[in-house]
Write an enzyme that holds these catalytic residues in place. Structure first.
Site, short mmCIF file in Angstrom:
data_model
loop_
_atom_site.label_atom_id
_atom_site.label_comp_id
_atom_site.label_asym_id
_atom_site.label_seq_id
_atom_site.Cartn_x
_atom_site.Cartn_y
_atom_site.Cartn_z
N PRO A 184 0.76 -1.24 0.00
CG PRO A 184 -0.01 -0.95 2.20
CD PRO A 184 0.79 -1.86 1.34
CG HIS A 185 1.54 3.03 2.53
ND1 HIS A 185 0.59 3.99 2.22
CD2 HIS A 185 1.00 2.25 3.48
CE1 HIS A 185 -0.48 3.78 2.98
NE2 HIS A 185 -0.26 2.74 3.74
CE1 TYR A 186 5.37 7.52 -1.21
CE2 TYR A 186 4.74 6.78 1.00
CZ TYR A 186 4.72 7.74 -0.01
OH TYR A 186 4.06 8.92 0.21
CG ASN A 187 5.14 -1.49 -0.58
OD1 ASN A 187 3.96 -1.16 -0.48
ND2 ASN A 187 5.91 -1.67 0.47
N GLY B 138 7.45 1.19 2.40
CA GLY B 138 8.85 1.25 2.02
C GLY B 138 9.57 -0.07 1.92
#
Length: 221
Positions: free
Chosen positions: A119-122, A138
């Site tokens: 869901p976030h900056y992967n 991350g």
């Protein structure tokens, strides 16, 4: 090595891509087949459920895709999935039902089972994520070795030559990967395991484990 086999890691009832795993033993064996499989499967998807929004990109009518997301085919985005702001899908991606691809997340040559969350900056490349697997903000899969040699997988009792230069991680069902973690090339994470934030993971992690750091892995109670 049975712990590395498909049946030890994944519930194939939780993916539209179950047939790609037929006839193979280890999940990474399907990585070179994802592109052709998507094109074949996409053409057979029911038109009442999926739209082909552009060439070789099939999106379920119930999915939510933000206008700012970039999607290059071949791709299938499943029912009730969500692809958020500025997601970068570079092709060869199957995104399962109710999955979440978050802001600024990059996907390439992957299978995400149902209810996966990135869901976030992967960054997730050349990898397979099992049912309800979750990658914290991350966290990434590193898919090429620094010396550019072919990836090997290290199991409990030896190694397996994959013949692949690009191979990220095989993440089992219901795995939780902590924020800022790196899964190094050829990592295999057994189902129902937890990876502590800021970890650098290599090789095989047994199912039902808590990975605290290299050399400190405990079983869940």
């Amino acid at each position: 090595m049975k712990e590395l086999e498909i049946k030890a890691l994944y519930n194939l009832n939780e993916t539209i891509a179950a047939k790609i795993f037929e006839g193979v033993t280890y999940p990474w064996e399907v990585l070179p087949k994802i592109s052709d499989f998507i094109i074949e499967l996409g053409k057979a998807l029911p038109k009442e459920t999926y739209d082909e929004v552009k060439e070789n990109v099939w999106v379920a009518k119930s999915a939510k895709v933000f206008d700012s997301a970039y999607i290059a085919g071949p791709v299938i985005i499943g029912e009730q999935a969500e692809v958020r702001h500025c997601a970068f899908i570079r092709g060869n991606a199957i995104i399962g039902n109710n999955a979440v691809v978050g802001n600024s997340t990059e996907l390439k040559n992957v299978i995400l089972f149902n209810r996966v969350q990135v869901p976030h900056y992967n960054y997730v490349g050349d990898s397979i994520l099992g049912y309800k697997a979750h990658m914290g903000a991350g966290s990434i899969t590193s898919n090429v070795k620094s010396d550019k040699t072919l990836v090997v997988v290290k199991g409990k009792d030896g190694t397996i030559e994959t013949g692949l230069k690009k191979f990220g991680a095989m993440i089992g069902d219901e795995v939780e990967v902590g924020c800022g973690s790196i899964l190094n090339p050829g990592s295999v994470i057994g189902k129902n395991s937890n990876i502590y934030p800021l970890s650098s993971v290599r090789s095989y992690i047994d199912e039902g484990s808590i990975y605290k750091k290299q050399g400190e892995i405990v079983q869940k109670n």
